[in-house]
Write a protein that holds these residues in place. Structure first.
Motif, PDB file in Angstrom:
ATOM      1  N   THR A 143       0.837  -1.202   0.000  1.00  0.00           N
ATOM      2  CA  THR A 143       0.000   0.000   0.000  1.00  0.00           C
ATOM      3  C   THR A 143       0.871   1.250   0.000  1.00  0.00           C
ATOM      4  OG1 THR A 143      -1.600  -1.235   1.356  1.00  0.00           O
ATOM      5  CG2 THR A 143      -1.924   1.135   1.181  1.00  0.00           C
ATOM      6  N   LYS A 144       0.362   2.302  -0.626  1.00  0.00           N
ATOM      7  CA  LYS A 144       1.077   3.571  -0.646  1.00  0.00           C
ATOM      8  C   LYS A 144       1.225   4.119   0.766  1.00  0.00           C
ATOM      9  CE  LYS A 144      -0.483   4.893  -5.281  1.00  0.00           C
ATOM     10  NZ  LYS A 144      -1.254   5.882  -6.088  1.00  0.00           N
ATOM     11  N   VAL A 155      -7.775  -6.398   4.628  1.00  0.00           N
ATOM     12  CA  VAL A 155      -7.509  -5.084   5.217  1.00  0.00           C
ATOM     13  C   VAL A 155      -7.890  -3.946   4.276  1.00  0.00           C
ATOM     14  CG1 VAL A 155      -5.105  -4.960   4.414  1.00  0.00           C
ATOM     15  CG2 VAL A 155      -5.764  -3.807   6.521  1.00  0.00           C
ATOM     16  N   TRP A 156      -7.841  -4.189   2.960  1.00  0.00           N
ATOM     17  CA  TRP A 156      -8.135  -3.126   2.003  1.00  0.00           C
ATOM     18  C   TRP A 156      -9.635  -2.859   1.848  1.00  0.00           C
ATOM     19  CZ3 TRP A 156     -11.300  -4.485  -1.998  1.00  0.00           C
ATOM     20  CH2 TRP A 156     -11.367  -5.839  -2.336  1.00  0.00           C
ATOM     21  N   VAL A 157     -10.478  -3.773   2.331  1.00  0.00           N
ATOM     22  CA  VAL A 157     -11.926  -3.624   2.147  1.00  0.00           C
ATOM     23  C   VAL A 157     -12.504  -2.549   3.058  1.00  0.00           C
ATOM     24  CG1 VAL A 157     -14.157  -4.773   2.357  1.00  0.00           C
ATOM     25  CG2 VAL A 157     -12.221  -5.991   1.351  1.00  0.00           C
ATOM     26  N   SER A 185       2.247  -0.738  14.944  1.00  0.00           N
ATOM     27  CA  SER A 185       3.439  -0.743  14.085  1.00  0.00           C
ATOM     28  C   SER A 185       3.766  -2.140  13.590  1.00  0.00           C
ATOM     29  CB  SER A 185       4.638  -0.182  14.859  1.00  0.00           C
ATOM     30  OG  SER A 185       4.520   1.201  15.071  1.00  0.00           O
ATOM     31  N   SER A 186       3.771  -3.111  14.508  1.00  0.00           N
ATOM     32  CA  SER A 186       4.202  -4.464  14.145  1.00  0.00           C
ATOM     33  C   SER A 186       3.040  -5.377  13.791  1.00  0.00           C
ATOM     34  CB  SER A 186       4.986  -5.080  15.313  1.00  0.00           C
ATOM     35  OG  SER A 186       4.161  -5.276  16.449  1.00  0.00           O
ATOM     36  N   GLY A 187       1.813  -4.937  14.048  1.00  0.00           N
ATOM     37  CA  GLY A 187       0.666  -5.801  13.789  1.00  0.00           C
ATOM     38  C   GLY A 187       0.020  -5.574  12.443  1.00  0.00           C
ATOM     39  N   THR A 188      -0.128  -4.310  12.055  1.00  0.00           N
ATOM     40  CA  THR A 188      -0.827  -4.030  10.802  1.00  0.00           C
ATOM     41  C   THR A 188       0.015  -3.200   9.831  1.00  0.00           C
ATOM     42  OG1 THR A 188      -1.905  -2.118  11.855  1.00  0.00           O
ATOM     43  CG2 THR A 188      -3.130  -4.181  11.813  1.00  0.00           C
ATOM     44  N   SER A 189       0.628  -2.122  10.304  1.00  0.00           N
ATOM     45  CA  SER A 189       1.350  -1.221   9.393  1.00  0.00           C
ATOM     46  C   SER A 189       2.522  -1.909   8.709  1.00  0.00           C
ATOM     47  CB  SER A 189       1.839   0.017  10.154  1.00  0.00           C
ATOM     48  OG  SER A 189       0.744   0.739  10.683  1.00  0.00           O
ATOM     49  N   CYS A 243       7.490  -0.284   0.847  1.00  0.00           N
ATOM     50  CA  CYS A 243       8.893   0.105   0.732  1.00  0.00           C
ATOM     51  C   CYS A 243       9.441   0.390   2.118  1.00  0.00           C
ATOM     52  CB  CYS A 243       9.022   1.342  -0.161  1.00  0.00           C
ATOM     53  SG  CYS A 243      10.727   1.876  -0.415  1.00  0.00           S
ATOM     54  N   GLU A 244      10.611  -0.151   2.425  1.00  0.00           N
ATOM     55  CA  GLU A 244      11.179  -0.018   3.764  1.00  0.00           C
ATOM     56  C   GLU A 244      11.455   1.430   4.134  1.00  0.00           C
ATOM     57  OE1 GLU A 244      14.078  -3.060   5.526  1.00  0.00           O
ATOM     58  OE2 GLU A 244      15.371  -1.322   5.182  1.00  0.00           O
ATOM     59  N   THR A 245      11.833   2.264   3.155  1.00  0.00           N
ATOM     60  CA  THR A 245      12.163   3.656   3.460  1.00  0.00           C
ATOM     61  C   THR A 245      10.937   4.484   3.845  1.00  0.00           C
ATOM     62  OG1 THR A 245      12.091   4.117   1.077  1.00  0.00           O
ATOM     63  CG2 THR A 245      14.255   3.714   2.052  1.00  0.00           C
ATOM     64  N   ASP A 246       9.742   3.934   3.653  1.00  0.00           N
ATOM     65  CA  ASP A 246       8.518   4.633   4.076  1.00  0.00           C
ATOM     66  C   ASP A 246       8.313   4.556   5.583  1.00  0.00           C
ATOM     67  OD1 ASP A 246       8.032   5.145   1.410  1.00  0.00           O
ATOM     68  OD2 ASP A 246       6.566   3.537   1.167  1.00  0.00           O
ATOM     69  N   ALA A 247       9.119   3.728   6.253  1.00  0.00           N
ATOM     70  CA  ALA A 247       8.899   3.478   7.684  1.00  0.00           C
ATOM     71  C   ALA A 247       9.095   4.730   8.525  1.00  0.00           C
ATOM     72  CB  ALA A 247       9.831   2.370   8.169  1.00  0.00           C
ATOM     73  N   ARG A 248      10.023   5.610   8.136  1.00  0.00           N
ATOM     74  CA  ARG A 248      10.231   6.829   8.931  1.00  0.00           C
ATOM     75  C   ARG A 248       9.010   7.735   8.868  1.00  0.00           C
ATOM     76  NH1 ARG A 248      13.090  12.166   8.100  1.00  0.00           N
ATOM     77  NH2 ARG A 248      13.481  11.549   5.949  1.00  0.00           N
TER      78      ARG A 248
END
Length: 623
Positions: free
Chosen positions: A52-53, A240-242, A324-328, A334-339
């Protein structure tokens, strides 16, 4: 102008922190790499793992972590003075809360999107996994049991918020379908949904809708709790997208735009005064003390440690590690989106908490209806915050924020009716997004606990805890079925809520459905303790990866000691808002669960110390 200076100063501080400390963590410590394959892509299943974006994930993450926590906590904590509350929010969010959320997100993404509880078994010991999951089960059960009551209370206070909140569900489903299945650009659905939601606030309490809202607001609490848990079940088992993801996203659009309006109102009120009263615009001033000196008369608990468990969301909250660790972590592509999602969302929540503080200590002074009186200035503050007992109730805290923030909105010409309706929707929407996210997270916890049982059942003495046989059993067992686990999570919460908070009492707390309040005194300390344990897992993971850990060691120690201190103080010395301990009050359920939580924490820390010692030995041998 002090109010405006604080708001602008907080905004500048958060922008600097994101682009300095947050950037350093992402680039130099965690070494985020856009070429790393994210769990959402590696394990894509169309249900939980969905690439997801980052903008959409930010919306889900922010609305899920915020809830009503950054509202009710700061709205009560200002009784110690606005300065201690403000300092804890500012520095806690930058150096503790945002690091906690960002770290949990990165650790999960580097471990196939597993939850922090599951990862604990890999980086510390297998026993720690079970201990951590049990603490998560307790904490999330409290959230699910209480938030049905929270939403019911908000609907009673602001019936006009019911129609807009219910409309969000079909609107989210439509957007999820067109964006995910049809590939529509997110911009047009975003603008349309935002417009529809604001129109629903304007027209959602007119004509027959007003009568319907009044009828729904008067429903028994247990009716609302049952319906909300049923909705949470559906939202948790659907892909999750629904529903979950698009609903949180469109909520975030309305909530962030409403925050922007509040900021504009604050600026106008600071420069020109509030809405005219008898033709004159009253000046915006802080009417609360910077530090409350009259502690005894106000019946305030000890500021240390209770300030740090009263304000959780907004500074640091253990619940965030689950999001953070359950859904996001299962949605970022992309890993760099994490910040942006992990660190940025927490700073946004911190700014929300700053606005809540300013609404309560300054906005409230622009006008408060108290009975038949209309009060302004310090008279309004003293009437709302006469003492701890009268201010700690859910309705009192929500009213303080809604009144103060709606006064900001009225200063830019928004009517009082619309302003209060908008802020009521604001609070109810935050609570609802936390409820359905918490239900999905609790499902993961129940599945992992069931998986631990299966691992043990299929283990032979000479084999490791997880075997190929146990992996296959996990996939096929009814114990780990998502529907069974979600029903289990909902039934536990429903049972907890089904009791009246105060048997025989009149009013909402004497009704079935308010039972979550019985255990609510445990939540502040339990939630913050969860943050300390999440820090412990992050620290161990970083140590095993030979990353620098100096910046995370002090927050870990701080978040393990303070919540335990607060819990033990209430068990043995004096509970918050009382001069008697839980033992002296005979509140044995609180004593039992609180003591069990402390024992689990001590056990987990002992396991961690032993594991740390072995890690040090291994490092020396390798050198």
């Amino acid at each position: 102008m002090t109010t405006l200076a604080i708001a602008l100063g907080a905004l500048v501080l958060y922008l600097i922190a994101y682009n300095t400390y947050g950037k350093w963590l992402g680039q130099k410590v965690f070494r985020l790499n856009k070429d790393h394959i994210a769990p959402s892509i590696e394990l894509e299943d169309g249900n939980d793992y969905v690439p997801t974006k980052k903008g959409i994930v930010f919306g889900h993450h922010f609305t899920s972590i915020a809830g009503t926590g950054p509202i009710v906590g700061p709205a009560l904590a200002v009784m110690w003075g606005w300065l201690p509350a403000l300092l804890w929010v500012l520095f806690g969010s930058v150096f503790i809360g945002a690091v906690h959320d960002f770290g949990a997100l990165v650790v999960s993404m580097r471990n196939q999107g597993k939850t922090v509880g599951d990862i604990a078994g890999n980086v510390i010991t297998p026993r720690v996994r079970v201990l951590f999951l049990l603490i998560l089960l307790i904490a999330l059960s409290l959230v699910l049991a209480i938030f049905g009551l929270v939403i019911a209370v908000v609907f009673r206070l602001f019936p006009q918020s019911i129609t807009p909140c219910l409309l969000q569900i079909p609107l989210a489903i439509v957007i999820g379908f067109f964006v995910h299945r049809k590939g529509f650009n997110i911009l047009i659905p975003s603008v349309l949904s935002l417009g529809i939601m604001y129109l629903s606030v304007v027209f959602g309490n007119l004509g027959f809708l007003a009568d319907s809202n009044a009828t729904l607001a008067a429903w028994p609490v247990m009716t609302w709790v049952t319906l909300l848990l049923a909705y949470s079940f559906v939202a948790s088992v659907l892909p999750v997208w629904v529903l979950l993801q698009p609903r949180d996203y469109i909520n975030s659009l309305q909530l962030i735009s409403t925050l922007a309006l509040v900021v504009v109102g604050l600026v106008v009120a600071s420069l020109f005064g509030g809405a005219p009263i008898d033709g004159l615009r009253p000046p915006l001033e802080i009417v609360a003390p910077a530090i409350e000196q009259n502690v005894t008369a106000k019946q305030l608990p000890l500021i240390f440690p209770f300030l740090f468990v009263t304000i959780a969301c907004g500074a640091v909250s253990g619940f965030h590690c689950l999001v953070s660790s359950g859904t996001s972590s299962k949605q970022l592509k992309c890993e760099t989106d994490a910040r942006f999602v992990g660190y940025g969302s927490m700073l946004t929540e911190g700014f929300l908490a700053v606005l809540v503080i300013l609404a309560c200590v300054a906005g409230l002074g622009l006008g408060l209806n108290k009975g038949d009186e209309f009060l302004t200035g310090t008279a309004a503050w003293n009437a709302q915050y006469s003492d701890w007992a009268s201010s700690k109730g859910l309705a009192a805290k929500i009213n303080a924020f809604v009144t103060g923030s709606s006064n900001f909105l009225q200063s830019i010409g928004i009517s009082a009716t619309f302003a209060k309706a908008l802020m009521g929707v604001f609070v109810a929407s935050f609570a609802a997004t936390t409820l359905d996210s918490a239900c999905r997270l609790q499902r993961y916890v129940v599945q992992e606990l069931a998986g631990c049982f299966i691992d043990f059942k299929h283990r032979k003495l000479a084999e490791p805890l997880k075997t190929e046989k146990s992996f296959q059993a996990r996939k096929t067992s009814w114990l780990t079925n998502k529907h069974v686990c979600t029903i289990t999570a909902c039934l536990i919460a429903w049972w907890m809520a089904s009791l009246p908070a105060i048997p025989g009492a009149s009013g909402i707390f004497g009704q079935p459905g308010s039972g979550g309040v019985i255990l609510w005194p445990l939540f502040g300390a339990t939630n913050q303790l969860l943050g300390g344990l999440a820090f412990l897992v992050i620290l161990f993971w970083m140590r095993r990866k030979n990353m620098p850990i100096w910046f995370i060691s002090l927050p870990t120690f701080f978040m393990l000691i303070l919540p335990a201190w607060a819990m033990l103080y209430q068990i043995f010395v004096a509970a918050i808002g009382s001069d008697q301990s839980w033992i002296e009050q005979g509140r044995w359920l609180l004593v039992g669960i609180g003591s069990a939580t402390i024992i689990l924490e001590i056990w987990m820390i002992v396991e961690a110390l032993i594991s740390w010692k072995n890690l040090q030995k291994t490092a020396i041998q390798q050198d």
